[in-house]
Scaffold this active site. Structure first.
Site, mmCIF file in Angstrom:
data_model
loop_
_atom_site.group_PDB
_atom_site.id
_atom_site.type_symbol
_atom_site.label_atom_id
_atom_site.label_comp_id
_atom_site.label_asym_id
_atom_site.label_seq_id
_atom_site.Cartn_x
_atom_site.Cartn_y
_atom_site.Cartn_z
ATOM 1 N N LYS A 52 45.017 41.308 57.340
ATOM 2 C CA LYS A 52 45.242 39.882 57.627
ATOM 3 C C LYS A 52 46.092 39.733 58.888
ATOM 4 O O LYS A 52 45.807 38.905 59.754
ATOM 5 C CB LYS A 52 45.908 39.209 56.419
ATOM 6 C CG LYS A 52 44.961 39.108 55.224
ATOM 7 C CD LYS A 52 45.649 38.711 53.929
ATOM 8 C CE LYS A 52 44.657 38.851 52.764
ATOM 9 N NZ LYS A 52 45.236 38.596 51.449
ATOM 10 N N GLN A 96 50.812 37.693 48.377
ATOM 11 C CA GLN A 96 49.824 38.723 48.032
ATOM 12 C C GLN A 96 49.945 39.114 46.557
ATOM 13 O O GLN A 96 51.051 39.321 46.060
ATOM 14 C CB GLN A 96 50.040 39.946 48.944
ATOM 15 C CG GLN A 96 49.012 41.029 48.803
ATOM 16 C CD GLN A 96 47.619 40.602 49.286
ATOM 17 O OE1 GLN A 96 47.481 39.951 50.312
ATOM 18 N NE2 GLN A 96 46.600 40.952 48.522
ATOM 19 N N ASP A 119 45.437 30.083 50.625
ATOM 20 C CA ASP A 119 44.619 30.884 49.701
ATOM 21 C C ASP A 119 43.819 29.971 48.771
ATOM 22 O O ASP A 119 42.896 30.441 48.090
ATOM 23 C CB ASP A 119 45.507 31.807 48.842
ATOM 24 C CG ASP A 119 45.493 33.253 49.322
ATOM 25 O OD1 ASP A 119 44.542 33.621 50.052
ATOM 26 O OD2 ASP A 119 46.414 34.012 48.962
#
Ligand code: NAD
Length: 290
Positions: A52, A96, A119
């Site tokens: 990312k 994460q 997200d």
């Protein structure tokens, strides 16, 4: 039969985003800024966050990775999230997963300001997506839509069978494909579905997202079906340099000759996930969602 090339689609999207960011910066505007929080030292998570960060650099975003020790308490993590929520320079951030067992993942997701939830896991975004309102859509299902769009695969009126009902893949893709514009008739299957083989065999479009290597076999696939394989499982492969390889949920060699389109693993849905996150971050910078 066409093998869907996720790397090609992701590269085209990356070029598009890079151009838009360059134009923003040339116009004197601030580049989008994405922050990733990672708690602990899970190897796969470190690798994902690394991808990312690399992609942020490629498209011209500012990015920061906050690496926190595995003993970080829930309160400390929530305090970090509150700081990022309040920081006007931060357009979007992700936490994460998986998180260490002592941290309540749902509490963490719900602490994120939905306007920065790139997200797309916050219930506000999930609810808005389900209603067809502008929302941050979770990266993997959004990537699947981009693949269907790029290859101009017709969806209206077609029967789509999704295998798997997780909150990050199965459920959102089933919801999205049933929305106006995509217009599929959707069946969502899961581990308790009766006569699953027959249900899948009736599909025009199969989305396999269960994490069981080779689960979808040739006898479950109608000739001409579109097969989207989301599964990624690492299996032992002594013949490779690393000693492992990635396999999908579809028995690719047997199924591919029957399909009109199929995604390979790796190189299908996988490359789309990171670029969809970049797309969401650009939207957040522009305030296009909320
Ligand atoms: P999950 O474990 O949260 O969910 C799996 C789902 O599959 C569950 O809803 C379960 O009911 C269903 N299931 C399990 N066994 C079944 C069976 N025998 N028959 C029917 N349904 C069954 O998994 P997830 O997070 O949704 O991920 C699914 C797969 O996709 C995994 O392999 C994961 O690694 C992969 N994945 C890939 C990407 C990507 O970027 N390509 C992103 C996310 C997840």
């Amino acid at each position: 039969m066409t093998i869907i090339d996720g790397k090609e689609v992701a590269a085209a999207m990356r070029r598009g985003i890079t151009e838009q960011v360059a134009a923003m910066v040339a116009a004197g505007e601030r580049a989008p800024y994405l922050v990733a929080i990672i708690v602990g030292d899970d190897g796969a998570s470190q690798a994902y966050v690394g991808h990312k960060e690399k992609c942020c650099n490629e498209v011209g975003f500012r990015s920061t990775v906050l690496r926190l020790p595995s003993e970080t308490t829930q309160e400390e993590l929530l305090a970090r999230i509150a700081t990022l929520n309040a920081d006007p320079e931060v357009d979007g951030f992700i936490v994460q997963t998986p998180l260490p067992a002592h941290i309540d993942e749902q509490r963490v997701i719900e602490a994120i300001d939905p306007r920065k939830d790139v997200d797309g896991w916050h219930p506000v975004n999930v609810g808005r997506m389900t209603m067809g309102l502008p929302a941050f859509v979770s990266a993997t299902p959004d990537g699947i839509l981009s693949l269907l769009e790029y290859y101009k695969i017709p969806t209206a009126g077609r029967h789509c069978v999704v295998i798997g009902r997780s909150n990050i893949v199965g459920r959102p893709i089933a919801n999205l494909l049933s929305l106006k514009g995509w217009d599929c008739t959707v069946t969502m299957c899961h581990s308790r579905t009766a006569d699953l083989k027959a249900v899948v065999a009736s599909a025009d479009i199969i989305v396999a997202a269960l994490g069981k290597p080779g689960f979808v076999t040739a006898d479950m696939v109608k000739p001409g079906a579109v097969v989207i394989d989301v599964g990624i499982t690492r299996v032992a492969a002594p013949e490779t340099k690393n000693g492992w390889r990635l396999v999908g949920d579809v028995d690719f060699d047997a199924v591919a000759p029957l399909c009109s389109y199929i995604t390979p693993v790796p190189g299908g849905v996988g490359p789309m996930t990171v670029i969809s996150l970049m797309k969401n971050t650009l939207k957040a910078r522009r305030g296009e969602v909320m």
